[in-house]
Design an enzyme around this catalytic site. Structure first.
Site, PDB file in Angstrom:
ATOM      1  N   GLY A 153     -11.014  28.020  96.861  1.00  0.00           N
ATOM      2  CA  GLY A 153     -11.324  26.414  96.673  1.00  0.00           C
ATOM      3  C   GLY A 153     -10.351  25.011  96.730  1.00  0.00           C
ATOM      4  CG  ASN A 154     -10.266  20.365  95.713  1.00  0.00           C
ATOM      5  OD1 ASN A 154      -9.309  20.571  95.929  1.00  0.00           O
ATOM      6  ND2 ASN A 154     -11.168  19.108  95.252  1.00  0.00           N
ATOM      7  CB  ALA A 155     -10.336  23.902  91.207  1.00  0.00           C
ATOM      8  N   GLY A 156      -9.015  26.322  92.898  1.00  0.00           N
ATOM      9  CA  GLY A 156      -8.319  27.711  93.301  1.00  0.00           C
ATOM     10  C   GLY A 156      -7.328  27.346  93.673  1.00  0.00           C
ATOM     11  CE  LYS A 165     -20.744  16.652  87.061  1.00  0.00           C
ATOM     12  NZ  LYS A 165     -20.113  16.702  86.624  1.00  0.00           N
ATOM     13  N   GLY A 202     -11.820  32.315  93.228  1.00  0.00           N
ATOM     14  CA  GLY A 202     -11.999  31.286  93.652  1.00  0.00           C
ATOM     15  C   GLY A 202     -10.981  30.816  94.332  1.00  0.00           C
ATOM     16  CG  ASP A 214     -20.370  17.240  90.736  1.00  0.00           C
ATOM     17  OD1 ASP A 214     -18.753  17.381  89.863  1.00  0.00           O
ATOM     18  OD2 ASP A 214     -20.639  18.424  90.580  1.00  0.00           O
TER      19      ASP A 214
HETATM   20  P1  NAD Z   1     -14.890  24.784  95.643  1.00  0.00           P
HETATM   21  O1  NAD Z   1     -16.567  24.944  96.512  1.00  0.00           O
HETATM   22  O2  NAD Z   1     -13.933  23.937  96.672  1.00  0.00           O
HETATM   23  O3  NAD Z   1     -14.346  26.267  95.698  1.00  0.00           O
HETATM   24  C1  NAD Z   1     -15.131  27.056  94.724  1.00  0.00           C
HETATM   25  C2  NAD Z   1     -14.588  27.858  95.464  1.00  0.00           C
HETATM   26  O4  NAD Z   1     -15.090  29.592  95.200  1.00  0.00           O
HETATM   27  C3  NAD Z   1     -15.051  28.884  96.871  1.00  0.00           C
HETATM   28  O5  NAD Z   1     -13.909  29.391  97.827  1.00  0.00           O
HETATM   29  C4  NAD Z   1     -15.641  29.936  97.214  1.00  0.00           C
HETATM   30  O6  NAD Z   1     -15.503  30.653  98.264  1.00  0.00           O
HETATM   31  C5  NAD Z   1     -15.456  30.563  96.060  1.00  0.00           C
HETATM   32  N1  NAD Z   1     -16.145  31.690  95.419  1.00  0.00           N
HETATM   33  C6  NAD Z   1     -18.227  31.364  95.195  1.00  0.00           C
HETATM   34  N2  NAD Z   1     -18.778  32.455  94.964  1.00  0.00           N
HETATM   35  C7  NAD Z   1     -17.962  33.161  94.537  1.00  0.00           C
HETATM   36  C8  NAD Z   1     -17.506  34.651  94.102  1.00  0.00           C
HETATM   37  N3  NAD Z   1     -18.904  35.077  93.527  1.00  0.00           N
HETATM   38  N4  NAD Z   1     -16.797  35.008  93.900  1.00  0.00           N
HETATM   39  C9  NAD Z   1     -14.888  34.568  93.803  1.00  0.00           C
HETATM   40  N5  NAD Z   1     -15.054  33.394  95.149  1.00  0.00           N
HETATM   41  C10 NAD Z   1     -15.971  33.403  94.671  1.00  0.00           C
HETATM   42  O7  NAD Z   1     -15.312  23.563  94.514  1.00  0.00           O
HETATM   43  P2  NAD Z   1     -14.816  23.287  93.885  1.00  0.00           P
HETATM   44  O8  NAD Z   1     -14.355  21.833  93.250  1.00  0.00           O
HETATM   45  O9  NAD Z   1     -12.642  24.133  93.744  1.00  0.00           O
HETATM   46  O10 NAD Z   1     -14.734  23.802  91.590  1.00  0.00           O
HETATM   47  C11 NAD Z   1     -14.844  25.279  91.421  1.00  0.00           C
HETATM   48  C12 NAD Z   1     -15.156  25.045  90.304  1.00  0.00           C
HETATM   49  O11 NAD Z   1     -14.184  24.463  89.269  1.00  0.00           O
HETATM   50  C13 NAD Z   1     -16.820  24.687  89.702  1.00  0.00           C
HETATM   51  O12 NAD Z   1     -17.380  25.329  88.893  1.00  0.00           O
HETATM   52  C14 NAD Z   1     -16.066  23.434  89.654  1.00  0.00           C
HETATM   53  O13 NAD Z   1     -17.710  22.608  88.260  1.00  0.00           O
HETATM   54  C15 NAD Z   1     -15.300  22.824  88.851  1.00  0.00           C
HETATM   55  N6  NAD Z   1     -14.131  21.567  88.533  1.00  0.00           N
HETATM   56  C16 NAD Z   1     -13.863  21.257  90.076  1.00  0.00           C
HETATM   57  C17 NAD Z   1     -13.176  19.930  90.200  1.00  0.00           C
HETATM   58  C18 NAD Z   1     -12.649  19.169  91.146  1.00  0.00           C
HETATM   59  O14 NAD Z   1     -11.805  18.568  91.035  1.00  0.00           O
HETATM   60  N7  NAD Z   1     -12.575  19.974  92.283  1.00  0.00           N
HETATM   61  C19 NAD Z   1     -13.095  19.328  88.725  1.00  0.00           C
HETATM   62  C20 NAD Z   1     -14.114  20.197  87.127  1.00  0.00           C
HETATM   63  C21 NAD Z   1     -14.758  20.757  87.903  1.00  0.00           C
END
Ligand code: NAD
Length: 436
Positions: free
Chosen positions: A241-244, A128, A239, A168
């Protein structure tokens, strides 16, 4: 004596690099990994030498990166690259740009990557990287300069057969492209496999942008079958964001009903099922899922208390704690985020009979497609989206079954089973290499 200093010979004016020694101080997050290893040792046995090797990273590089800012001043940013273990193959792990990046954080995340790649049987190790910076405070030119200089600073440690970074937190395909370009300038040849998560035009893989969610959906589907949940089961996602948000769209297409989603500013709920595409557009327009007209007026604090069959934490670490674990009604929890459940909350949820699909399996779809990107780069031959998805589906569903078999063998939970299987694979590789 805290390490040794040397000057980058390719970049005389750059700052010094400091290679940190092993045995530095642990933080709580890293203790979680040690606790997992202790549990593996108790249930499946673990050689003391293997335990010692898996308790520290092989190497952590710390760099100080000078960047000329737009106003003519020079600012120095601290960066890291932690390489935890490469017994099974080249190190693999993302690079994050965030003000809270620390030495201990990258070390912990590099360990997590090592167990994740092994849990889903990729021929890779774990690493990392990170830079202590708030990228929102930089102009595009400053961001590019920082990305290129970070790539210069770590270039001796990376390479397609050595260590392969990826995006990341707050890094993206554009930043990966700058870093690859800088690396190729230094080595003097095309090396697209030095980094993954690149734009498609320069060797990225189809499906990479939503691969984490897609992989999570495949294992969720397997887990749901095991506990008798059918398509049409209700889902809450913390959440968006991207993943959710990708997960919501994919699950809806598979026939699941998304009834609650939240982000940092609010929650949208509709027990008849939310229109996910409409919600994505609402979030694009307003910046939040809050006040979505296709949802009901919601007064609770977040979506944990929703009466759904499945809960997907997809936001931050440690969002489910002993304070809120009791209110969770879902039977199945799929950790799309990294480390969303504290160990104390984990105990409470397991005692209540919940099934938890652990992060090192649930969100491994991202690194699996990153690995496919490396393979395509090595061949110089690219697969269609359909081909990538078929390979991802096969890999994720098989990994779930393999971890399920270990869970049955040791009569334990899925998280412990995933760590047992990952550890056995890493230990086997270390033994075959003669390290232990
Ligand atoms: P992101 O920043 O795109 O999305 C995060 C989301 O969480 C946002 O919508 C934000 O508003 C929301 N959030 C923040 N605080 C919050 C709260 N208190 N209550 C509810 N929602 C809240 O990030 P992402 O890329 O979607 O990553 C999210 C998680 O998934 C992280 O833990 C990341 O490490 C993990 N992850 C992501 C990927 C990827 O490909 N994107 C890969 C592996 C792991």
């Amino acid at each position: 004596m805290i390490g040794w200093l040397r000057t980058c010979n390719y970049w005389p004016k750059c700052a010094t690099e400091k290679v940190k020694p092993l045995n530095t101080k642990h933080v709580d997050q890293f203790k979680r990994i040690i606790q997992r290893l202790e549990k593996v040792k108790e249930l499946a046995g673990l050689d003391d030498k293997a335990f010692a090797l898996l308790s520290e990273p092989q190497k952590v590089l710390e760099v100080n990166i000078p960047v000329k800012m737009d106003d003519g001043t020079m600012k120095i940013f601290k960066g890291y690259r932690a390489q935890f273990n490469d017994a099974r193959g080249p190190f693999k792990g993302g690079i994050r740009f965030h003000p809270a990046v620390t030495y201990d954080e990258v070390k912990t995340l590099s360990a997590w990557m090592t167990f994740k790649t092994a849990a889903v049987n990729l021929p890779l190790g774990g690493s990392k990287g990170g830079v202590v910076v708030d990228p929102k405070e930089l102009s595009d030119r400053e961001l590019e300069a920082l990305s290129r200089r970070y790539a210069q600073a770590i270039h001796k440690l990376i390479g397609p057969e050595v260590d392969v970074p990826a995006p990341d937190v707050a890094t993206d395909p554009r930043i990966m492209a700058w870093m690859m370009d800088e690396y190729e300038k230094i080595v003097g040849r095309h090396q697209p496999g030095v980094i993954t998560g690149k734009p498609l035009s320069i060797g990225g893989s189809a499906a990479r942008s939503y691969s984490t969610a897609q992989g999570g959906a495949f294992v969720l589907d397997e887990a749901a079958k095991k506990i008798g949940l059918h398509k049409g089961a209700t889902v809450a996602i913390e959440g968006f964001g991207n993943a959710g948000s990708h997960m919501a769209l994919i699950l809806q297409k598979m026939g699941y009903k998304i009834t609650a989603v939240s982000d940092s500013r609010g929650t949208a709920v509709n027990c008849m099922g939310l229109d996910v595409q409409g919600l994505i557009e609402h979030k694009e327009q307003t910046g939040s899922v809050r006040n979505y007209v296709g949802g009901e007026k919601f007064v609770g604090s977040h979506c944990f208390e929703q009466d759904t069959d499945i809960l997907i934490p997809a936001a931050l670490e440690n969002s489910i704690t002993q304070e809120n674990a009791e209110i969770i009604k879902a039977k199945l929890i799929v950790e799309l985020a990294n480390g969303p459940i504290t160990p104390e909350a984990d105990e409470i949820l397991l005692q209540k009979g919940k099934m938890i699909v652990p992060d090192i399996l649930a969100n491994a779809g991202g690194v699996m497609v990153s690995y496919f990107e490396q393979v395509q780069n090595a061949y110089g031959y690219y697969w269609t989206e359909h081909e990538v998805l078929a390979k991802l589906e096969g890999g994720m569903r098989k990994s779930f079954e393999e971890i399920w078999a270990v869970k049955e063998k040791y009569q334990t939970d899925l998280r412990t089973a995933a760590y047992i299987l990952a550890t056995e694979r890493i230990v086997q590789a270390m033994r075959d290499r003669g390290w232990i």
